[in-house]
Write an enzyme that holds these catalytic residues in place. Structure first.
Site, PDB file in Angstrom:
ATOM      1  N   THR A  72       0.841  -1.181   0.066  1.00  0.00           N
ATOM      2  CA  THR A  72      -0.108  -0.034   0.061  1.00  0.00           C
ATOM      3  C   THR A  72       0.853   1.332  -0.134  1.00  0.00           C
ATOM      4  OG1 THR A  72      -1.977  -0.973   0.883  1.00  0.00           O
ATOM      5  CG2 THR A  72      -1.526   1.283   1.476  1.00  0.00           C
ATOM      6  N   SER A 200       6.075  -7.125  -2.717  1.00  0.00           N
ATOM      7  CA  SER A 200       5.997  -7.120  -1.472  1.00  0.00           C
ATOM      8  C   SER A 200       6.150  -8.349  -0.727  1.00  0.00           C
ATOM      9  CB  SER A 200       4.458  -6.884  -1.015  1.00  0.00           C
ATOM     10  OG  SER A 200       4.372  -7.021   0.614  1.00  0.00           O
ATOM     11  N   ALA A 201       6.971  -8.355   0.445  1.00  0.00           N
ATOM     12  CA  ALA A 201       7.357  -9.760   0.959  1.00  0.00           C
ATOM     13  C   ALA A 201       6.219 -10.671   1.510  1.00  0.00           C
ATOM     14  CB  ALA A 201       8.270  -9.541   2.112  1.00  0.00           C
ATOM     15  N   THR A 238      13.572   4.865  10.195  1.00  0.00           N
ATOM     16  CA  THR A 238      14.424   3.850  10.446  1.00  0.00           C
ATOM     17  C   THR A 238      14.183   2.554   9.721  1.00  0.00           C
ATOM     18  OG1 THR A 238      14.963   4.853  12.539  1.00  0.00           O
ATOM     19  CG2 THR A 238      15.321   2.706  12.424  1.00  0.00           C
ATOM     20  N   CYS A 326     -21.537  -8.309   1.480  1.00  0.00           N
ATOM     21  CA  CYS A 326     -21.490  -8.683   2.888  1.00  0.00           C
ATOM     22  C   CYS A 326     -20.170  -9.072   3.583  1.00  0.00           C
ATOM     23  CB  CYS A 326     -22.325  -9.708   3.338  1.00  0.00           C
ATOM     24  SG  CYS A 326     -24.026  -9.479   2.789  1.00  0.00           S
TER      25      CYS A 326
END
Lengths: 417, 124
Positions: A72, A200-201, A238, A326
Site C-alpha cells: 500500500t 511485497s514480501a 528507520t 456482505c
C-alpha cells in the site's frame, strides 16, 4: 480440526528459512543502519545485501530499489510521488478499474487535488481493453498504472505489450502493481520496460512489514514520508532491518523455487477448476481461463451469498475469501467483479481460494469433498434457489431487471434508495 | 474476539424454522440480491396467534441468524405482539451484531411485519 489455509492472496505463511534469516536482527544485531559504529554497520550491510537480492528477483539494479513498509505504501508513493514530480508536464493519469484499493484511493485523492484520472475498463475476464488504453492516452498523460495480475480473479495482463502501447504513443511513465505476481511467476521489470513496480514480501512467504518500489534510474519522485537520509531520502524512517532481511531471503527462495512451486499450484488449481463444477451445478469461474495466476480459483456460486459460504467452510477448518457485498467492510460488492460486469446477484456468491506452495493435493480433495454440502445447505435456505427450482427462471439483479423496483426501503447500504 | 457472537454463529450454522409454508396465511419478502440479502417469511395464523413461522433467506451469516431468531421470537405471539418486535430486540437476543451488520436485523423484523400485513390485507 484440520486447518487449511486457502487465503494466500491476502497473506502467506512465512517460510521457516526466512524466519531464520530474520532472527539475528532482533536480539543480536539491533543497531540502527544509519549509525556508523560496528553494530550499525552490520545492519547497514544487511539492508544493502538485501537490496541486491531483492533487485535480482526482478532483474534490475540495487540502487533502483526503495524499501517501504508494505505494498500500500509503495503504491501510494508511486502514484502520489510521480504525480507530484511531473505535474508541470501534465495532470492526466490512467489506472485500471480493477486495481488494488491502494491505487484506486490514491488516484481518488489525486483527483481531489486537481488531477484528471481515467479508469480503464476491463472485459468480462478482467483483461484490459488495449483499444481503450490507446484512446485514453493524451498529450498531458504523465502516468499509467496497471497491475501485473489481479489477486482476486487471477487475470494476468500482458504488461510488456501495454507498456509498448503507452511508450509508442506518449511520454507517460508506466507503473505496475506486481504484488500478486512477484515471487509466484517470473517477473522481469527490465524486459517489461516499466518505470516503476510494486512488490511485497508478505505474499511470497516473507514477513509483513517489508515491501519495495522499483523506480527506474532517472525517474523523479517526490517523497511522501520526509525525514532523514534513508533510501536516498526518497523514503525516510528507520529501516525495518529484520523484515528487509526476511524479504531478501524470500526473494532468494522464490528465485530458486518459483517455477517448480507454480507448476504444483497450477495442477491443484486446475483440479479444483475442473472438479468443483462437476459436483456443484450453477457455478461460474471468474477471471481468465488462460492467463491466470497459478494459485487462483474464484467461482461465483449462484443463489447463495459468499460470506455465509466461507463461514461454513471455516467451521470445517477451510479458510477462504469472498468478494460479496456482505464480506466487504464497505458493504459493496467487489469493485473487480463489478468492473468485469458480473451479474450482482450471482457475484454475491463469489468465493475465492488462493493457494500457496504449502497446500497439498489432500487439502484440495478435502475441499472438493466438503464444499458441495455447504453450498447445498445454503441453497436449501435460499429463496432465490427455490424460485429457480419452481419456475426455472433466474431473478436478475440490476437496473431494468426483476429487482429494479424491488424493496430497497429497508436497505441502509445500497445506492438505489 | 470473534466477529460474530456465539449465539449468531449458532443460529447461522443451525438455523431454526427454515422452509416454506405451502398454504401460508401471509408472505412477506424484503431486501434484494443487489444489497446482498433477501428474506421471505411465511406465517400460519390461528386465533390471532402466529402458530407457525418459517423463512427462506439469501444472505450473510448475520442475515441467516437474524431470520432464525425472528422466527423463533415470533412463534406463539399474537399478531400485535409480533408487530411490536423491533430490530434492536432481535440484535439483543442474538448477543449483539457487528455495527456494519445491524441492517440485517432491520430486514428480519421488516420481513415478519410484511408477512403479517399481507395476512391482514386479505381481510381474514
Amino acid at each position: 480440526m484440520k486447518q487449511i489455509y486457502f487465503d494466500n492472496q491476502s497473506n502467506t505463511k512465512i517460510d521457516e528459512n526466512v524466519f531464520k534469516a530474520m532472527k539475528p536482527y532482533f536480539l543480536d544485531y539491533y543497531g540502527n543502519p544509519q549509525s556508523i559504529y560496528s553494530l550499525g554497520s552490520v545492519s547497514k550491510n544487511a539492508v544493502e545485501e538485501a537490496r541486491k537480492q531483492v533487485a535480482t528477483l526482478i532483474n534490475i539494479k540495487p540502487e533502483e530499489i526503495i524499501f517501504t513498509s508494505c505494498a500500500t505504501e509503495s503504491n501510494n508513493l508511486a502514484l502520489k510521488g510521480i504525480a507530484d514530480a511531473y505535474k508541470k508536464s501534465g495532470k492526466h493519469i490512467i489506472v485500471s478499474a480493477i486495481e488494488h484499493i491502494s491505487i484506486l484511493n490514491a488516484a481518488r485523492r489525486l483527483e481531489k487535488d486537481g488531477f484528471e484520472i481515467t479508469y480503464l475498463p476491463v472485459d468480462k475476464e478482467g483483461n484490459i481493453f488495449e483499444e481503450e488504453l490507446k484512446k485514453s492516452l493524451k498529450n498531458d498523460t504523465i502516468l499509467v498504472s496497471i497491475q501485473t495480475a489481479n489477486p482476486e480473479v487471477g487475470t494476468i495482463q500482458n504488461i510488456k505489450k501495454l507498456v509498448s502501447i503507452v511508450k509508442s504513443q506518449s511520454k507517460a511513465l508506466f507503473h505496475t502493481d506486481a504484488v500478486s505476481a512477484c515471487g509466484t511467476i517470473p517477473i522481469d521489470a527490465a524486459d517489461f520496460g516499466v518505470d516503476a513496480l510494486t512488490f511485497s514480501a508478505s505474499v511470497m512467504y516473507g514477513p509483513k512489514g517489508a515491501a519495495a518500489l522499483y523506480l527506474k534510474k532517472g525517474v523523479k519522485i517526490t517523497p511522501q514520508i520526509e525525514g532523514g537520509v534513508q533510501e536516498n531520502s526518497k523514503r525516510s524512517g528507520t529501516e525495518n532491518v529484520a523484515a528487509i532481511a526476511g524479504f531478501a531471503k524470500a526473494c532468494e527462495i522464490a528465485k530458486s523455487e518459483m517455477v517448480k512451486n507454480a507448476e504444483k499450484m497450477r495442477n491443484l488449481r486446475d483440479k479444483l477448476i475442473s472438479e468443483l463444477p462437476k459436483k456443484i451445478p450453477y457455478i461460474y469461474l471468474n477471471g481468465s481461463k488462460k492467463n491466470r495466476l497459478p494459485g487462483n480459483i474464484n467461482f461465483s456460486i449462484e443463489f447463495v451469498e459468499g460470506e455465509a459460504l466461507f463461514l461454513l467452510l471455516d467451521a470445517k477448518g477451510i479458510m477462504a475469501a469472498s468478494g460479496s457485498a456482505c464480506a466487504n467492510k464497505n458493504l459493496k460488492i467487489s469493485h473487480v467483479l463489478t468492473a468485469m460486469n458480473v451479474d450482482v446477484a450471482v457475484g454475491q456468491g463469489s468465493i475465492l481460494f488462493t493457494l500457496s506452495k504449502y497446500n497439498s493435493e489432500e487439502e484440495i480433495d478435502y475441499l472438493i469433498e466438503e464444499f458441495p454440502p455447504v453450498v447445498q445447505k445454503l441453497r436449501d435456505m435460499s429463496p432465490l434457489y427455490s424460485h429457480f427450482l419452481k419456475t426455472g427462471s433466474r431473478m436478475k439483479a440490476g437496473p431494468g431487471t426483476d429487482y429494479d423496483d424491488n424493496d430497497h426501503e429497508h436497505c441502509d447500504i445500497c445506492d438505489e434508495k | 474476539m470473534a466477529f460474530y457472537s456465539e449465539k449468531v454463529m449458532d443460529h447461522f450454522a443451525n438455523p431454526r424454522n427454515v422452509g416454506e409454508i405451502k398454504d401460508a396465511d401471509g408472505i412477506g419478502e424484503v431486501g434484494n440480491p443487489i444489497c446482498g440479502d433477501m428474506m421471505t417469511f411465511y406465517i400460519k395464523v390461528k386465533d390471532n396467534i402466529l402458530e407457525d413461522v418459517k423463512f427462506k433467506t439469501f444472505g450473510c451469516g448475520a442475515a441467516i441468524a437474524v431470520s432464525s431468531m425472528v422466527a423463533e421470537m415470533a412463534k406463539g405471539k399474537t399478531l400485535d405482539e409480533a408487530m411490536q418486535l423491533t430490530n434492536a430486540q432481535v440484535a439483543e437476543a442474538l448477543g449483539g451484531l457487528p455495527p456494519n451488520k445491524m441492517h440485517c436485523s432491520n430486514l428480519g423484523a421488516a420481513a415478519l411485519h410484511k408477512a403479517i400485513e399481507n395476512y391482514k390485507s386479505k381481510g381474514k
